[in-house]
Design a protein around this motif. Structure first.
Motif, PDB file in Angstrom:
ATOM      1  N   HIS A  43       0.832  -1.187   0.000  1.00 57.04           N
ATOM      2  CA  HIS A  43       0.000   0.000   0.000  1.00 57.04           C
ATOM      3  C   HIS A  43       0.872   1.245   0.000  1.00 57.04           C
ATOM      4  N   PHE A  44       0.562   2.144  -0.909  1.00 56.91           N
ATOM      5  CA  PHE A  44       1.121   3.491  -0.916  1.00 56.91           C
ATOM      6  C   PHE A  44       0.079   4.384  -0.268  1.00 56.91           C
ATOM      7  N   ILE A  45       0.497   5.189   0.703  1.00 57.79           N
ATOM      8  CA  ILE A  45      -0.412   6.116   1.357  1.00 57.79           C
ATOM      9  C   ILE A  45       0.158   7.518   1.172  1.00 57.79           C
ATOM     10  N   ASP A  46      -0.615   8.383   0.511  1.00 64.30           N
ATOM     11  CA  ASP A  46      -0.114   9.731   0.259  1.00 64.30           C
ATOM     12  C   ASP A  46      -0.319  10.631   1.470  1.00 64.30           C
ATOM     13  N   THR A  47       0.106  11.862   1.352  1.00 63.10           N
ATOM     14  CA  THR A  47       0.096  12.795   2.461  1.00 63.10           C
ATOM     15  C   THR A  47      -1.318  13.136   2.933  1.00 63.10           C
ATOM     16  N   TYR A  48      -2.318  12.836   2.099  1.00 61.97           N
ATOM     17  CA  TYR A  48      -3.715  13.097   2.453  1.00 61.97           C
ATOM     18  C   TYR A  48      -4.415  11.858   2.992  1.00 61.97           C
ATOM     19  N   GLY A  49      -3.697  10.730   3.062  1.00 63.56           N
ATOM     20  CA  GLY A  49      -4.267   9.499   3.571  1.00 63.56           C
ATOM     21  C   GLY A  49      -4.891   8.608   2.511  1.00 63.56           C
ATOM     22  N   LYS A 110       7.056   6.722   6.291  1.00 64.67           N
ATOM     23  CA  LYS A 110       6.915   5.562   7.160  1.00 64.67           C
ATOM     24  C   LYS A 110       6.921   4.344   6.247  1.00 64.67           C
ATOM     25  N   VAL A 111       7.788   3.392   6.564  1.00 57.98           N
ATOM     26  CA  VAL A 111       7.963   2.227   5.708  1.00 57.98           C
ATOM     27  C   VAL A 111       7.792   0.955   6.534  1.00 57.98           C
ATOM     28  N   ILE A 112       6.937   0.074   6.057  1.00 59.22           N
ATOM     29  CA  ILE A 112       6.788  -1.234   6.690  1.00 59.22           C
ATOM     30  C   ILE A 112       7.368  -2.273   5.746  1.00 59.22           C
ATOM     31  N   ASN A 116      11.887  -9.050   2.385  1.00 57.28           N
ATOM     32  CA  ASN A 116      12.798  -8.081   1.763  1.00 57.28           C
ATOM     33  C   ASN A 116      12.041  -7.204   0.768  1.00 57.28           C
ATOM     34  N   GLN A 117      10.744  -7.011   1.050  1.00 57.47           N
ATOM     35  CA  GLN A 117       9.909  -6.166   0.200  1.00 57.47           C
ATOM     36  C   GLN A 117       9.267  -5.057   1.031  1.00 57.47           C
ATOM     37  N   ILE A 118       8.742  -4.061   0.328  1.00 63.53           N
ATOM     38  CA  ILE A 118       8.040  -2.952   0.968  1.00 63.53           C
ATOM     39  C   ILE A 118       6.551  -3.306   1.017  1.00 63.53           C
ATOM     40  N   GLN A 119       5.985  -3.281   2.229  1.00 67.10           N
ATOM     41  CA  GLN A 119       4.553  -3.548   2.377  1.00 67.10           C
ATOM     42  C   GLN A 119       3.756  -2.240   2.414  1.00 67.10           C
ATOM     43  N   THR A 120       4.320  -1.229   3.082  1.00 68.30           N
ATOM     44  CA  THR A 120       3.671   0.078   3.159  1.00 68.30           C
ATOM     45  C   THR A 120       4.698   1.170   2.920  1.00 68.30           C
ATOM     46  N   TRP A 121       4.345   2.122   2.073  1.00 66.70           N
ATOM     47  CA  TRP A 121       5.161   3.307   1.792  1.00 66.70           C
ATOM     48  C   TRP A 121       4.235   4.500   2.004  1.00 66.70           C
ATOM     49  N   GLN A 122       4.420   5.192   3.132  1.00 68.95           N
ATOM     50  CA  GLN A 122       3.547   6.306   3.481  1.00 68.95           C
ATOM     51  C   GLN A 122       4.359   7.584   3.547  1.00 68.95           C
ATOM     52  N   VAL A 123       3.924   8.596   2.818  1.00 65.85           N
ATOM     53  CA  VAL A 123       4.657   9.850   2.758  1.00 65.85           C
ATOM     54  C   VAL A 123       3.943  10.914   3.585  1.00 65.85           C
ATOM     55  N   PHE A 124       4.748  11.738   4.266  1.00 69.46           N
ATOM     56  CA  PHE A 124       4.260  12.874   5.031  1.00 69.46           C
ATOM     57  C   PHE A 124       5.001  14.115   4.529  1.00 69.46           C
ATOM     58  N   CYS A 125       4.276  15.052   3.958  1.00 70.27           N
ATOM     59  CA  CYS A 125       4.901  16.288   3.470  1.00 70.27           C
ATOM     60  C   CYS A 125       3.820  17.331   3.219  1.00 70.27           C
ATOM     61  N   ASP A 126       4.244  18.546   3.009  1.00 71.28           N
ATOM     62  CA  ASP A 126       3.346  19.615   2.576  1.00 71.28           C
ATOM     63  C   ASP A 126       3.515  19.707   1.068  1.00 71.28           C
TER      64      ASP A 126
END
Length: 135
Positions: A43-49, A110-112, A116-126
């Motif tokens: 799951h990719f989660i953007d700055t807006y959720g 935030k990375v889960i 050896n793979q990425i399960q969650t890639w969540q970005v926090f930014c303006d």
């Protein structure tokens, strides 16, 4: 340091190696590696959720790179717990490669990791600068 310049892995630990390898894949726009490194339940989660799955992000990453062909993640700090990793740095790019539409801003991810793979890639930014560059 810029993760794109990091070519050797090892000495960090499996989680950090995996995160750095994924950042390098993003910075070099290596779509086959990005796809391979996303777990099936990614799951990719953007700055807006907003949340996108692996199939959506196969298209999403390429579209993003088309908009921002010089997209770059720079990493300043890395923090790890048993459950997730945090990378702190900045993101930068130019809309459609137009240097007059260049932006950069602090960001954190935030990375889960799963295996050896990425399960969650969540970005926090303006992302205001990024969105304004697209006008």
């Amino acid at each position: 340091f810029i993760a794109a310049n990091l070519k050797l892995y090892g000495g960090y630990g499996v989680k950090q190696d995996t995160v750095m390898k994924f950042v390098e894949a993003i910075n070099t726009q290596n779509m086959p590696l990005i796809i391979d490194m996303m777990s099936e339940d990614f799951h990719f989660i953007d700055t807006y959720g907003n949340k996108e799955n692996k199939e959506q992000m196969k298209i999403g990453w390429q579209g993003y790179f088309n908009w921002f062909p010089d997209y770059l993640i720079e990493i300043y700090d890395y923090i790890e717990s048993d459950k997730f990793s945090i990378i702190i740095g900045k993101a930068s790019a130019s809309y459609l490669g137009n240097k007059e539409k260049y932006w950069e801003f602090p960001a954190c991810w935030k990375v889960i990791i799963k295996g050896n793979q990425i399960q969650t890639w969540q970005v926090f930014c303006d992302s205001k600068k990024q969105l304004d560059s697209m006008k």
